[in-house]
Scaffold this motif. Structure first.
Motif, short mmCIF file in Angstrom:
data_model
loop_
_atom_site.label_atom_id
_atom_site.label_comp_id
_atom_site.label_asym_id
_atom_site.label_seq_id
_atom_site.Cartn_x
_atom_site.Cartn_y
_atom_site.Cartn_z
N ILE A 261 0.67 -0.99 -0.07
CA ILE A 261 -0.06 0.15 -0.05
C ILE A 261 0.98 1.22 -0.01
CG2 ILE A 261 -1.75 1.51 1.39
CD1 ILE A 261 -2.79 -1.43 2.48
N ARG B 31 -2.56 -0.39 7.98
CA ARG B 31 -3.44 -1.05 7.35
C ARG B 31 -4.50 -1.93 8.24
NH1 ARG B 31 -0.16 -4.18 3.14
NH2 ARG B 31 -2.14 -5.03 2.44
N MET C 164 -7.01 1.01 4.53
CA MET C 164 -5.70 1.67 4.66
C MET C 164 -5.76 2.88 5.46
SD MET C 164 -4.96 1.54 0.75
CE MET C 164 -6.19 0.20 0.51
N CYS D 215 -4.42 6.98 -2.54
CA CYS D 215 -4.17 5.89 -2.42
C CYS D 215 -3.94 4.99 -3.43
CB CYS D 215 -4.98 4.99 -1.31
SG CYS D 215 -6.74 4.81 -2.03
#
Length: 117
Positions: free
Chosen positions: A34, A71, A78, A95
């Protein structure tokens, strides 16, 4: 396919805090890395923070000690906790999830963060 929906942006005074959220649908993000990026007007998009599928984190020097990425795989969500915000943090925040093995790469729609008095 993974769809990402961001929330939590807004206007905040210098020194304030915001928490951005990004919820995924369509597939689990458990195996994805992420990333949070931001793009200020007239500037290139820059990588702000990363949390890998294994839980390791990394931050840009400009936000280290002020931002926290996390997360929740159970919620497929997240977060980017932003504290001690500065005017130079003003940008659209995105994101991004990546699964290199599959060559998968998905982006949220972006959320505006404005730091101003």
């Amino acid at each position: 396919q993974v769809q990402l929906v961001e929330s939590g942006g807004g206007l905040v005074q210098p020194g304030g805090s915001l928490r951005l959220s990004c919820t995924a649908s369509g597939n689990t993000i458990r195996l994805y890395d992420i990333n949070w990026y931001r793009q200020a007007p007239g500037k290139q998009r820059e990588l702000v923070a990363t949390v890998t599928s294994g839980g390791s984190t990394n931050y840009a020097d400009s936000v280290k000690g002020r931002f926290t990425v996390s997360r929740d795989n159970a919620k497929n969500t997240m977060y980017l906790q932003m504290d001690s915000l500065k005017p130079e943090d003003t940008a659209v925040y995105y994101c991004n999830v990546v699964w290199k093995f599959l060559g998968a790469n998905y982006w949220g729609q972006g959320t505006q963060v404005t730091v101003s008095s």
